[in-house]
Design a protein around this motif. Sequence first.
Motif, PDB file in Angstrom:
ATOM      1  N   LEU A   1       0.848  -1.195   0.000  1.00 21.95           N
ATOM      2  CA  LEU A   1       0.000   0.000   0.000  1.00 21.95           C
ATOM      3  C   LEU A   1       0.880   1.241   0.000  1.00 21.95           C
ATOM      4  O   LEU A   1       1.793   1.360   0.816  1.00 21.95           O
ATOM      5  CB  LEU A   1      -0.903   0.006   1.236  1.00 21.95           C
ATOM      6  CG  LEU A   1      -1.747   1.267   1.482  1.00 21.95           C
ATOM      7  CD1 LEU A   1      -2.809   1.418   0.400  1.00 21.95           C
ATOM      8  CD2 LEU A   1      -2.393   1.206   2.863  1.00 21.95           C
ATOM      9  N   LEU A   2       0.582   2.175  -0.904  1.00 19.45           N
ATOM     10  CA  LEU A   2       1.215   3.493  -0.945  1.00 19.45           C
ATOM     11  C   LEU A   2       0.118   4.542  -0.890  1.00 19.45           C
ATOM     12  O   LEU A   2      -0.812   4.519  -1.710  1.00 19.45           O
ATOM     13  CB  LEU A   2       2.032   3.664  -2.226  1.00 19.45           C
ATOM     14  CG  LEU A   2       2.548   5.082  -2.523  1.00 19.45           C
ATOM     15  CD1 LEU A   2       3.550   5.537  -1.461  1.00 19.45           C
ATOM     16  CD2 LEU A   2       3.184   5.152  -3.918  1.00 19.45           C
ATOM     17  N   VAL A   3       0.201   5.452   0.085  1.00 16.46           N
ATOM     18  CA  VAL A   3      -0.745   6.568   0.181  1.00 16.46           C
ATOM     19  C   VAL A   3       0.057   7.865   0.154  1.00 16.46           C
ATOM     20  O   VAL A   3       0.875   8.115   1.047  1.00 16.46           O
ATOM     21  CB  VAL A   3      -1.601   6.501   1.459  1.00 16.46           C
ATOM     22  CG1 VAL A   3      -2.699   7.556   1.395  1.00 16.46           C
ATOM     23  CG2 VAL A   3      -2.196   5.117   1.647  1.00 16.46           C
ATOM     24  N   GLY A   4      -0.169   8.669  -0.874  1.00 17.37           N
ATOM     25  CA  GLY A   4       0.577   9.905  -1.041  1.00 17.37           C
ATOM     26  C   GLY A   4      -0.246  11.129  -0.686  1.00 17.37           C
ATOM     27  O   GLY A   4      -1.413  11.024  -0.290  1.00 17.37           O
ATOM     28  N   PRO A   5       0.306  12.315  -0.875  1.00 15.32           N
ATOM     29  CA  PRO A   5      -0.392  13.561  -0.550  1.00 15.32           C
ATOM     30  C   PRO A   5      -1.282  14.035  -1.693  1.00 15.32           C
ATOM     31  O   PRO A   5      -1.436  15.229  -1.900  1.00 15.32           O
ATOM     32  CB  PRO A   5       0.769  14.533  -0.321  1.00 15.32           C
ATOM     33  CG  PRO A   5       1.818  14.069  -1.274  1.00 15.32           C
ATOM     34  CD  PRO A   5       1.690  12.560  -1.334  1.00 15.32           C
ATOM     35  N   TRP A   6      -1.880  13.101  -2.429  1.00 20.09           N
ATOM     36  CA  TRP A   6      -2.475  13.398  -3.727  1.00 20.09           C
ATOM     37  C   TRP A   6      -3.995  13.401  -3.693  1.00 20.09           C
ATOM     38  O   TRP A   6      -4.630  12.844  -2.810  1.00 20.09           O
ATOM     39  CB  TRP A   6      -2.016  12.352  -4.752  1.00 20.09           C
ATOM     40  CG  TRP A   6      -0.540  12.138  -4.781  1.00 20.09           C
ATOM     41  CD1 TRP A   6       0.428  13.103  -4.945  1.00 20.09           C
ATOM     42  CD2 TRP A   6       0.146  10.898  -4.610  1.00 20.09           C
ATOM     43  NE1 TRP A   6       1.667  12.523  -4.908  1.00 20.09           N
ATOM     44  CE2 TRP A   6       1.540  11.175  -4.705  1.00 20.09           C
ATOM     45  CE3 TRP A   6      -0.244   9.579  -4.416  1.00 20.09           C
ATOM     46  CZ2 TRP A   6       2.512  10.188  -4.591  1.00 20.09           C
ATOM     47  CZ3 TRP A   6       0.711   8.592  -4.296  1.00 20.09           C
ATOM     48  CH2 TRP A   6       2.074   8.894  -4.389  1.00 20.09           C
ATOM     49  N   THR A   7      -4.551  14.009  -4.734  1.00 13.99           N
ATOM     50  CA  THR A   7      -5.956  13.864  -5.074  1.00 13.99           C
ATOM     51  C   THR A   7      -6.077  12.730  -6.090  1.00 13.99           C
ATOM     52  O   THR A   7      -5.085  12.097  -6.471  1.00 13.99           O
ATOM     53  CB  THR A   7      -6.507  15.160  -5.674  1.00 13.99           C
ATOM     54  OG1 THR A   7      -5.898  15.373  -6.973  1.00 13.99           O
ATOM     55  CG2 THR A   7      -6.214  16.357  -4.778  1.00 13.99           C
ATOM     56  N   HIS A   8      -7.310  12.498  -6.560  1.00  7.52           N
ATOM     57  CA  HIS A   8      -7.520  11.436  -7.537  1.00  7.52           C
ATOM     58  C   HIS A   8      -6.710  11.687  -8.808  1.00  7.52           C
ATOM     59  O   HIS A   8      -6.142  10.760  -9.385  1.00  7.52           O
ATOM     60  CB  HIS A   8      -9.005  11.344  -7.871  1.00  7.52           C
ATOM     61  CG  HIS A   8      -9.390  10.139  -8.662  1.00  7.52           C
ATOM     62  ND1 HIS A   8      -9.389   8.869  -8.138  1.00  7.52           N
ATOM     63  CD2 HIS A   8      -9.802  10.005  -9.951  1.00  7.52           C
ATOM     64  CE1 HIS A   8      -9.780   8.002  -9.056  1.00  7.52           C
ATOM     65  NE2 HIS A   8     -10.040   8.665 -10.172  1.00  7.52           N
ATOM     66  N   THR A   9      -6.659  12.937  -9.243  1.00  7.19           N
ATOM     67  CA  THR A   9      -5.963  13.248 -10.492  1.00  7.19           C
ATOM     68  C   THR A   9      -4.487  13.572 -10.286  1.00  7.19           C
ATOM     69  O   THR A   9      -3.664  13.228 -11.128  1.00  7.19           O
ATOM     70  CB  THR A   9      -6.659  14.406 -11.218  1.00  7.19           C
ATOM     71  OG1 THR A   9      -6.758  15.528 -10.333  1.00  7.19           O
ATOM     72  CG2 THR A   9      -8.056  14.006 -11.665  1.00  7.19           C
ATOM     73  N   SER A  10      -4.133  14.214  -9.179  1.00  8.40           N
ATOM     74  CA  SER A  10      -2.729  14.606  -9.017  1.00  8.40           C
ATOM     75  C   SER A  10      -1.828  13.397  -8.772  1.00  8.40           C
ATOM     76  O   SER A  10      -0.617  13.476  -8.986  1.00  8.40           O
ATOM     77  CB  SER A  10      -2.562  15.618  -7.878  1.00  8.40           C
ATOM     78  OG  SER A  10      -2.752  15.022  -6.602  1.00  8.40           O
ATOM     79  N   ALA A  11      -2.399  12.269  -8.356  1.00  6.78           N
ATOM     80  CA  ALA A  11      -1.589  11.051  -8.228  1.00  6.78           C
ATOM     81  C   ALA A  11      -0.993  10.656  -9.571  1.00  6.78           C
ATOM     82  O   ALA A  11       0.104  10.083  -9.632  1.00  6.78           O
ATOM     83  CB  ALA A  11      -2.442   9.908  -7.681  1.00  6.78           C
ATOM     84  N   LEU A  12      -1.697  10.981 -10.658  1.00  4.00           N
ATOM     85  CA  LEU A  12      -1.227  10.646 -12.003  1.00  4.00           C
ATOM     86  C   LEU A  12      -0.565  11.831 -12.689  1.00  4.00           C
ATOM     87  O   LEU A  12      -0.212  11.749 -13.870  1.00  4.00           O
ATOM     88  CB  LEU A  12      -2.398  10.145 -12.851  1.00  4.00           C
ATOM     89  CG  LEU A  12      -3.209   8.997 -12.245  1.00  4.00           C
ATOM     90  CD1 LEU A  12      -4.349   8.610 -13.176  1.00  4.00           C
ATOM     91  CD2 LEU A  12      -2.330   7.800 -11.943  1.00  4.00           C
TER      92      LEU A  12
ATOM     93  N   LEU B   1     -13.155  15.480  -7.967  1.00  2.09           N
ATOM     94  CA  LEU B   1     -12.592  15.113  -9.272  1.00  2.09           C
ATOM     95  C   LEU B   1     -12.369  16.370 -10.104  1.00  2.09           C
ATOM     96  O   LEU B   1     -12.637  16.399 -11.294  1.00  2.09           O
ATOM     97  CB  LEU B   1     -13.550  14.166  -9.999  1.00  2.09           C
ATOM     98  CG  LEU B   1     -13.683  12.772  -9.392  1.00  2.09           C
ATOM     99  CD1 LEU B   1     -14.810  12.009 -10.066  1.00  2.09           C
ATOM    100  CD2 LEU B   1     -12.373  12.006  -9.510  1.00  2.09           C
ATOM    101  N   SER B   2     -11.849  17.412  -9.497  1.00  2.00           N
ATOM    102  CA  SER B   2     -11.622  18.672 -10.191  1.00  2.00           C
ATOM    103  C   SER B   2     -10.348  19.301  -9.663  1.00  2.00           C
ATOM    104  O   SER B   2      -9.824  18.887  -8.614  1.00  2.00           O
ATOM    105  CB  SER B   2     -12.799  19.632  -9.972  1.00  2.00           C
ATOM    106  OG  SER B   2     -12.730  20.217  -8.687  1.00  2.00           O
ATOM    107  N   PRO B   3      -9.822  20.308 -10.358  1.00  4.44           N
ATOM    108  CA  PRO B   3      -8.614  20.974  -9.859  1.00  4.44           C
ATOM    109  C   PRO B   3      -8.797  21.653  -8.512  1.00  4.44           C
ATOM    110  O   PRO B   3      -7.821  22.025  -7.865  1.00  4.44           O
ATOM    111  CB  PRO B   3      -8.317  22.008 -10.962  1.00  4.44           C
ATOM    112  CG  PRO B   3      -8.969  21.479 -12.190  1.00  4.44           C
ATOM    113  CD  PRO B   3     -10.206  20.786 -11.698  1.00  4.44           C
ATOM    114  N   ALA B   4     -10.051  21.824  -8.056  1.00  2.00           N
ATOM    115  CA  ALA B   4     -10.307  22.451  -6.759  1.00  2.00           C
ATOM    116  C   ALA B   4     -10.129  21.487  -5.597  1.00  2.00           C
ATOM    117  O   ALA B   4     -10.341  21.861  -4.447  1.00  2.00           O
ATOM    118  CB  ALA B   4     -11.724  23.016  -6.733  1.00  2.00           C
ATOM    119  N   ALA B   5      -9.732  20.250  -5.870  1.00  2.00           N
ATOM    120  CA  ALA B   5      -9.605  19.232  -4.835  1.00  2.00           C
ATOM    121  C   ALA B   5      -8.395  19.482  -3.944  1.00  2.00           C
ATOM    122  O   ALA B   5      -7.494  20.257  -4.273  1.00  2.00           O
ATOM    123  CB  ALA B   5      -9.490  17.858  -5.482  1.00  2.00           C
TER     124      ALA B   5
END
Length: 568
Positions: A312-323, A417-421
């Motif tokens: 398991l890896l959990v980063g400081p990301w949102t759904h989109t910023s992880a990619l 699911l938007s840049p405001a996340a």
Amino acid sequence: MASRARRPLPKTAGTSSPAPAPAPAAKPPLSARLMRAAWRGLPAGRYEAGWEPGLEVPAADGSPLITDHYFPRAEGDFPTLLVRSPYGRGLPWSPMYGVLFAEQGFHVVLQSCRGTGGSGGAFDLWRNEPADARAAVDWLRERPWFDGRLGTIGPSYLGYTQWALALDPPPELKAMVVQVGLHDPHTLFHTDGVLHLENALAVGAGMTYQHRGMLSFLGATLRLRRRLREVTTARPLRGAHERVLGDEAPWLDEVMAHPDPEDPYWHGASLAGAAERLTVPTALITGWHDVLAGQTLEQYGRLRRAGCETALLVGPWTHTSALQQGWPEVFAESLAWLRAHLHEDRSGLRPTRVRVHIGGENSRRDLDDWPRDPAATPWFPTPQGHLTPRPPTDSLPTASFRYDPADPTPSLGGPLLSPAAGPRDNSALEARDDVLTFTGPPLTEPVDILGPVSALLSLSTDTGHAHVFTRLCDVDARGRSVNVCDGLGRVTTTGETPSRVTVLMSSAAHRFAVGHRIRWQISGGAHPRFARSPGTGATPVDAAVLTPVHITLHPDSALTLPHAPANG
């Protein structure tokens, strides 16, 4: 599930002469090569990538599923990655999965799901994926370059298609990498019977337009942003999305109209059972502000209980910023896992099962497992707006506020699911009259939390019906209040008698630094992230009448934090 007849397995690496490189060995599309060249922080490719576009693979019902094949332009045996997507086979999937992994020594089969990206048949949000995934593997068994080693990889719905195959995993399946991945569509769209309105619209735009190309998808996304208020304040909500998406997503109206997970509409949608009996080594990746973080942690728990090898890896990301910002780390984690289980090269694996990024200090922590089972500590609100670990001694109401659905409390940041996340300064939001805040004293030593956060609220209302949104924030020395995690629940009351409701606020790994303060924020909603409560008991999707609600918080309420030792 009953077993099915299978063709004999193809040769494994080393049992016969190496397979030749497939022909024709065209170069990948220019757009994919340009995006590949723009990335920094990725390992150098080992091979030049080749490309076979537009292959037709029969679905379970015989419909042609359009498929692109990427591969190393070299002789030899290479394992295969199956990537099944409803979002098309162009950007960003062609460079992220086709080109990058072909360069690292994998065949990559990138396939458009039924009814998308030129594939035949009609798209269904979940019902076709298990059978079509098995049909794709049947087709692979006939390829001369398929050597019997199969892995899967992909994010979001591309994770769902992986779990669909894992319901009855073929013997060739040796590894899975589920990135910010889905297994339960109902939970993506609803919490405690409340619609995730803004995210539902974003999913509708993605499913309807992204497989038609990036220009079409961007155009739909911009239309949605321009008309978001119009659509999300419509009365009733049902059908309002057609003003932006047209009538091409009939499934979205059905999804919005069925908030109950026990409704027959959702039968077969959740693939949670796949993880409960899986033996295929599976790596899981998510971010603390990912809309699917909770589902990923559920997947991890089920895999661990099943005794399946997992990471398991959990980063400081949102759904989109992880990619996006997180892609170098996500790619490295994914590649190491696939090499370990398909190339038998475990040199890139990290020594611990779990790695989490710690918010508030921009660090990473390696853990033996998750959750760590830390001590749960309650913090209590006071009428003076303080937050304290001391239980209340007064029985009088703690605070009250008025929620007006005609002027709903706005949403800010969090798992969108938007840049405001993501994390945002909540100061302006907390200045509203319909938002309560309770704040602890400046900390004299750090406070670490690691695990699930929850709130127990004792509430009364004057209409009998309300929502409650509760959020944990970190307030720095300058007074900037930044969201850590949150959650929403429904409240039904009778007369003046308070009702007690527990709201799960997701999990977190965060350090509140010396001089910072812990803040608990409470309101009657977060619109348009969640459909607003009409205050009448009517479903938010069908409500046409809005009634303001007075909500009173009583002293037997508590915010529960999973405290952990500062040294991890």
